[in-house]
Design a protein around this motif. Sequence first.
Motif, PDB file in Angstrom:
ATOM      1  N   UNK A  70       0.859  -1.173   0.000  1.00  0.00           N
ATOM      2  CA  UNK A  70       0.000   0.000   0.000  1.00  0.00           C
ATOM      3  C   UNK A  70       0.897   1.225   0.000  1.00  0.00           C
ATOM      4  N   UNK A  71       1.526   1.446  -1.155  1.00  0.00           N
ATOM      5  CA  UNK A  71       2.525   2.512  -1.266  1.00  0.00           C
ATOM      6  C   UNK A  71       1.872   3.891  -1.152  1.00  0.00           C
ATOM      7  N   UNK A  72       0.705   4.053  -1.770  1.00  0.00           N
ATOM      8  CA  UNK A  72       0.027   5.345  -1.712  1.00  0.00           C
ATOM      9  C   UNK A  72       0.552   6.353  -2.715  1.00  0.00           C
ATOM     10  N   UNK A  73       1.014   5.823  -3.871  1.00  0.00           N
ATOM     11  CA  UNK A  73       1.454   6.671  -4.975  1.00  0.00           C
ATOM     12  C   UNK A  73       2.596   7.634  -4.635  1.00  0.00           C
ATOM     13  N   UNK A  74       3.629   7.143  -3.945  1.00  0.00           N
ATOM     14  CA  UNK A  74       4.804   8.008  -3.802  1.00  0.00           C
ATOM     15  C   UNK A  74       5.413   8.228  -5.181  1.00  0.00           C
ATOM     16  N   UNK A 134      -4.728   2.037  -3.589  1.00  0.00           N
ATOM     17  CA  UNK A 134      -4.109   2.311  -2.282  1.00  0.00           C
ATOM     18  C   UNK A 134      -4.239   3.736  -1.768  1.00  0.00           C
ATOM     19  N   UNK A 135      -4.985   4.588  -2.414  1.00  0.00           N
ATOM     20  CA  UNK A 135      -5.106   5.958  -1.905  1.00  0.00           C
ATOM     21  C   UNK A 135      -6.452   6.098  -1.202  1.00  0.00           C
ATOM     22  N   UNK A 136      -6.413   6.266   0.135  1.00  0.00           N
ATOM     23  CA  UNK A 136      -7.669   6.360   0.893  1.00  0.00           C
ATOM     24  C   UNK A 136      -8.588   7.426   0.300  1.00  0.00           C
ATOM     25  N   UNK A 199      -6.718  -5.914  -5.294  1.00  0.00           N
ATOM     26  CA  UNK A 199      -6.803  -4.854  -4.289  1.00  0.00           C
ATOM     27  C   UNK A 199      -7.259  -5.298  -2.911  1.00  0.00           C
ATOM     28  N   UNK A 200      -6.664  -4.670  -1.921  1.00  0.00           N
ATOM     29  CA  UNK A 200      -7.174  -4.733  -0.550  1.00  0.00           C
ATOM     30  C   UNK A 200      -7.281  -6.130   0.044  1.00  0.00           C
ATOM     31  N   UNK A 201      -6.186  -6.838  -0.073  1.00  0.00           N
ATOM     32  CA  UNK A 201      -5.996  -8.038   0.743  1.00  0.00           C
ATOM     33  C   UNK A 201      -5.493  -7.645   2.125  1.00  0.00           C
ATOM     34  N   UNK A 214       1.655  -1.157   7.334  1.00  0.00           N
ATOM     35  CA  UNK A 214       1.068  -0.157   8.239  1.00  0.00           C
ATOM     36  C   UNK A 214      -0.170   0.581   7.707  1.00  0.00           C
ATOM     37  N   UNK A 215      -0.162   1.010   6.415  1.00  0.00           N
ATOM     38  CA  UNK A 215      -1.303   1.832   5.969  1.00  0.00           C
ATOM     39  C   UNK A 215      -2.626   1.080   6.006  1.00  0.00           C
ATOM     40  N   UNK A 216      -3.707   1.808   6.098  1.00  0.00           N
ATOM     41  CA  UNK A 216      -5.052   1.270   5.892  1.00  0.00           C
ATOM     42  C   UNK A 216      -5.331   0.014   6.725  1.00  0.00           C
ATOM     43  N   UNK A 217      -4.912   0.017   7.987  1.00  0.00           N
ATOM     44  CA  UNK A 217      -5.132  -1.134   8.879  1.00  0.00           C
ATOM     45  C   UNK A 217      -4.587  -2.431   8.293  1.00  0.00           C
ATOM     46  N   UNK A 218      -3.575  -2.319   7.444  1.00  0.00           N
ATOM     47  CA  UNK A 218      -2.932  -3.519   6.898  1.00  0.00           C
ATOM     48  C   UNK A 218      -3.438  -3.941   5.530  1.00  0.00           C
ATOM     49  N   UNK A 219      -4.452  -3.252   5.012  1.00  0.00           N
ATOM     50  CA  UNK A 219      -5.017  -3.618   3.702  1.00  0.00           C
ATOM     51  C   UNK A 219      -4.094  -3.128   2.578  1.00  0.00           C
ATOM     52  N   UNK A 220      -3.912  -3.987   1.565  1.00  0.00           N
ATOM     53  CA  UNK A 220      -3.055  -3.578   0.460  1.00  0.00           C
ATOM     54  C   UNK A 220      -3.227  -4.475  -0.754  1.00  0.00           C
ATOM     55  N   UNK A 221      -2.646  -4.046  -1.862  1.00  0.00           N
ATOM     56  CA  UNK A 221      -2.753  -4.774  -3.128  1.00  0.00           C
ATOM     57  C   UNK A 221      -1.845  -5.992  -3.136  1.00  0.00           C
TER      58      UNK A 221
END
Length: 314
Positions: A70-74, A134-136, A199-201, A214-221
Amino acid sequence: DLSTTIAGVKLPNLLLNASGVNCRFENELQQLVESKSGSLITKSATLNSREGNPEPRYAPLAGSIGSINSMGLPNQGYEYYLNYAKNFDYNNTAGKPLFISLAGLSLAENKTMCEAFRDANLPCVLEVNFSCPNVPGKPQVGYDMEAMEQALQVLDPIIGRPFGIKLPPYFDIAHFDQAAAIFNKFDNVVFVTCINSVGNGLAIDLDSETALIKPKDGFGGLGGLLVLPTALANVNAFYRRLKPGKQVIGCGGVTSGKEVFLHILAGASAVEIGTQLMEEGTGVFERVQKELVELMTAKGYKSVEEFRGKVKTL
Ligand code: DHB
């Protein structure tokens, strides 16, 4: 011969990085140029530079089954990649073309970025990313068929020449039908890249009873081997549905030459490597190419055209 042509540009071999991996900074892109990849694509760009989500934000999964992120588009902001594209040596000895990934946080952002690339009139090829999970607060455009068609109605005439779209995985036949019908309306959409991460495993460490990222309570692609059948299904679904002249770039689950062969059988014209590149580094391209050639030789194939899209069904 592993060469291929996508959107009018020739790749000396059909392998490249999946956008996001090893392609945010110039030094990483230079490693890709110096590797045995057949091309390279930049990190998805937004209008402004971004730091991304808090770390840890990428983790390999136990047993080498894949990864979660869940990088969040850095990214450095589109002007950095536009500048890279302006300075890129399109006559490099390897003959590698350059792909540029754009992932605006809104249609307005995508519009501005596409206008800037159009005005620069460079020989790089755009891959518009409709599938960052990954972007909330920013749902994937690729899961909203109406929004996707509206976006293409705006962006296609701005880009004004062949380009591609990065898609999320679909899991329903009706969605394959609807998405393909949209892409078939746009003559400049000459390729789709299937698939972005699933998405969001949620990956949890058993001992510490803690999420891996760490991000999104552990949810990520999710990426890597565990997504291979989903990737192959999406590649083949679009290969079967898209009008002649449109191509599919396969992405998802490639760890060796075997999975590249399967992607080509499913219909891929080029194949991207993400998780395995992250884990192994840019040496992966030489190894995987060697394995693919060995497999093709063992099977008696001289070129990828001989088996592309030729998966047999029962
Ligand atoms: C990111 C992840 C993606 O899967 C994508 O397509 C774009 C960006 C990210 O988290 O940075």
